[in-house]
Write a protein that holds these residues in place. Structure first.
Motif, PDB file in Angstrom:
ATOM      1  N   LYS A   1       0.841  -1.198   0.000  1.00  0.00           N
ATOM      2  CA  LYS A   1       0.000   0.000   0.000  1.00  0.00           C
ATOM      3  C   LYS A   1       0.872   1.241   0.000  1.00  0.00           C
ATOM      4  O   LYS A   1       2.053   1.197   0.363  1.00  0.00           O
ATOM      5  CB  LYS A   1      -0.935   0.022   1.206  1.00  0.00           C
ATOM      6  CG  LYS A   1      -0.243   0.181   2.555  1.00  0.00           C
ATOM      7  CD  LYS A   1      -1.229   0.246   3.727  1.00  0.00           C
ATOM      8  CE  LYS A   1      -1.919  -1.053   3.974  1.00  0.00           C
ATOM      9  NZ  LYS A   1      -2.742  -1.047   5.212  1.00  0.00           N
TER      10      LYS A   1
ATOM     11  N   ARG B   1       0.349   5.588   1.136  1.00  0.00           N
ATOM     12  CA  ARG B   1      -0.530   6.485   1.886  1.00  0.00           C
ATOM     13  C   ARG B   1      -0.017   7.915   1.761  1.00  0.00           C
ATOM     14  O   ARG B   1       1.164   8.187   1.981  1.00  0.00           O
ATOM     15  CB  ARG B   1      -0.575   6.061   3.346  1.00  0.00           C
ATOM     16  CG  ARG B   1      -1.459   6.935   4.234  1.00  0.00           C
ATOM     17  CD  ARG B   1      -1.378   6.473   5.685  1.00  0.00           C
ATOM     18  NE  ARG B   1      -1.940   5.143   5.845  1.00  0.00           N
ATOM     19  CZ  ARG B   1      -1.846   4.444   6.977  1.00  0.00           C
ATOM     20  NH1 ARG B   1      -1.192   4.941   8.016  1.00  0.00           N
ATOM     21  NH2 ARG B   1      -2.383   3.238   7.055  1.00  0.00           N
TER      22      ARG B   1
ATOM     23  N   THR C   1      -0.787  11.852   3.096  1.00  0.00           N
ATOM     24  CA  THR C   1      -1.464  12.593   4.163  1.00  0.00           C
ATOM     25  C   THR C   1      -1.136  14.077   4.027  1.00  0.00           C
ATOM     26  O   THR C   1       0.023  14.436   3.799  1.00  0.00           O
ATOM     27  CB  THR C   1      -1.011  12.109   5.551  1.00  0.00           C
ATOM     28  OG1 THR C   1      -1.274  10.706   5.669  1.00  0.00           O
ATOM     29  CG2 THR C   1      -1.751  12.832   6.667  1.00  0.00           C
TER      30      THR C   1
ATOM     31  N   VAL D   1      -6.433  11.820   4.590  1.00  0.00           N
ATOM     32  CA  VAL D   1      -5.637  10.625   4.305  1.00  0.00           C
ATOM     33  C   VAL D   1      -6.177   9.942   3.054  1.00  0.00           C
ATOM     34  O   VAL D   1      -7.381   9.649   2.967  1.00  0.00           O
ATOM     35  CB  VAL D   1      -5.675   9.627   5.486  1.00  0.00           C
ATOM     36  CG1 VAL D   1      -4.824   8.398   5.172  1.00  0.00           C
ATOM     37  CG2 VAL D   1      -5.211  10.286   6.775  1.00  0.00           C
ATOM     38  N   TYR D   2      -5.294   9.720   2.086  1.00  0.00           N
ATOM     39  CA  TYR D   2      -5.629   8.890   0.934  1.00  0.00           C
ATOM     40  C   TYR D   2      -4.727   7.666   0.963  1.00  0.00           C
ATOM     41  O   TYR D   2      -3.502   7.783   1.079  1.00  0.00           O
ATOM     42  CB  TYR D   2      -5.416   9.626  -0.385  1.00  0.00           C
ATOM     43  CG  TYR D   2      -5.496   8.685  -1.572  1.00  0.00           C
ATOM     44  CD1 TYR D   2      -6.712   8.160  -1.977  1.00  0.00           C
ATOM     45  CD2 TYR D   2      -4.336   8.290  -2.245  1.00  0.00           C
ATOM     46  CE1 TYR D   2      -6.786   7.272  -3.040  1.00  0.00           C
ATOM     47  CE2 TYR D   2      -4.399   7.408  -3.310  1.00  0.00           C
ATOM     48  CZ  TYR D   2      -5.631   6.908  -3.703  1.00  0.00           C
ATOM     49  OH  TYR D   2      -5.694   6.018  -4.743  1.00  0.00           O
ATOM     50  N   GLN D   3      -5.334   6.486   0.873  1.00  0.00           N
ATOM     51  CA  GLN D   3      -4.568   5.242   0.937  1.00  0.00           C
ATOM     52  C   GLN D   3      -4.992   4.321  -0.195  1.00  0.00           C
ATOM     53  O   GLN D   3      -6.190   4.136  -0.438  1.00  0.00           O
ATOM     54  CB  GLN D   3      -4.807   4.564   2.285  1.00  0.00           C
ATOM     55  CG  GLN D   3      -4.059   3.244   2.474  1.00  0.00           C
ATOM     56  CD  GLN D   3      -4.210   2.726   3.882  1.00  0.00           C
ATOM     57  OE1 GLN D   3      -3.590   3.242   4.820  1.00  0.00           O
ATOM     58  NE2 GLN D   3      -5.047   1.724   4.065  1.00  0.00           N
TER      59      GLN D   3
END
Length: 276
Positions: free
Chosen positions: A228, A230, A232, A250-252
């Protein structure tokens, strides 16, 4: 006042997007310096998903850090995590031919996790900017659990068949080919390397500090495969010498959604910090 009001207004559209699409992360942390080199802390966090309707995680952790030099810090932590896995519907295929054979319909379930981390952080100041690079080893033990599973096998054509067929996922099955069982989820371990770069900007005479971070996670037990990343973006607001609040978008994105359940995640992360 004008500067950080503008910053908050800039973040507001992101916060609204996060709330309307996915969920909210909340945390409270307490930390204390023990002299000039050692520090200890504790944190509690809660996470919700599905438009804030469902609690998806609760965690409690403790940590310690040691400043080797002015720019290098070592850290370690332990966390207990109670984690939620939503219901899933997965297709099954015959091993001999690869032909579609039905579904496994798993109910949602909760699972306990024990997590240890060890990290090294380097921090440098360039003018009013601060750059921090953290490398973290993360070991997680997933406790065994179980969930209810319904097996649908042998899909058939619905045309010309009366009454008894059961529909699932757009296919039809005879009742005697539908079975409810208890599926055991065995314990497992993961070993992750988390690499994070953070950039902060110190605004003169302003209690608000904006920051952006990017993190990528790789599996040490699977040829360094990326799991993953992430991104922020947010602020830390110093209310007083001891009390701070944080607000972040937050985009993950997870590279293996079929294994890790989630694909893309948007969240608003809100935290309260107490520095004793």
């Amino acid at each position: 006042m004008k500067h950080y009001f503008i910053l908050l207004m800039t973040l507001l559209p992101m916060a609204v997007l996060a709330e309307s699409e996915y969920g909210l992360w909340e945390s409270v942390s307490v930390s204390k310096d023990l002299g000039t080199r050692w520090g200890v802390g504790a944190e509690m966090d809660l996470r919700t998903t599905d438009f804030l309707k469902n609690l998806s995680r609760a965690g409690l952790g403790v940590d310690a850090d040691y400043k080797v030099t002015r720019w290098l810090k070592l850290g370690a932590s332990y966390s207990y995590i109670y984690d939620y896995t939503p219901a899933t519907l997965k297709a099954t295929y015959k091993k001999s031919t690869g032909v579609f054979n039905g579904f496994n319909d798993d109910a949602s379930y909760w699972r306990s996790k024990h997590r240890l981390t060890f990290d090294m952080t380097g921090k440098w100041k360039i003018g009013r900017f601060s750059l921090a690079l953290r490398e973290r080893y993360q070991y997680t033990h997933f406790m065994p659990t179980e969930c209810q599973r319904v097996k649908y096998r042998g899909p058939v054509q619905a045309a010309g068949v009366s009454g008894e067929l059961i529909e699932k996922g757009g296919y039809y099955f005879w009742p005697d080919e539908v079975e409810s069982v208890v599926d055991d989820k065995p314990g497992k371990n993961t070993h992750i390397l988390r690499s994070r770069l953070a950039v902060e900007y110190n605004i003169r005479h302003c209690p608000v500090t904006p920051a952006v971070t990017y993190e990528i996670q790789n599996r040490l037990d699977d040829s360094m495969a990326a799991t993953k990343h992430r991104l922020t973006a947010g602020i830390e607001w110093k209310l007083s010498k001891k009390y701070y609040i944080t607000a972040d978008y937050v985009y993950q994105h997870e590279f293996r959604p079929e294994e890790y359940e989630l694909g893309n995640l948007h969240a608003l992360s809100i935290g309260a910090k107490i520095k004793l």
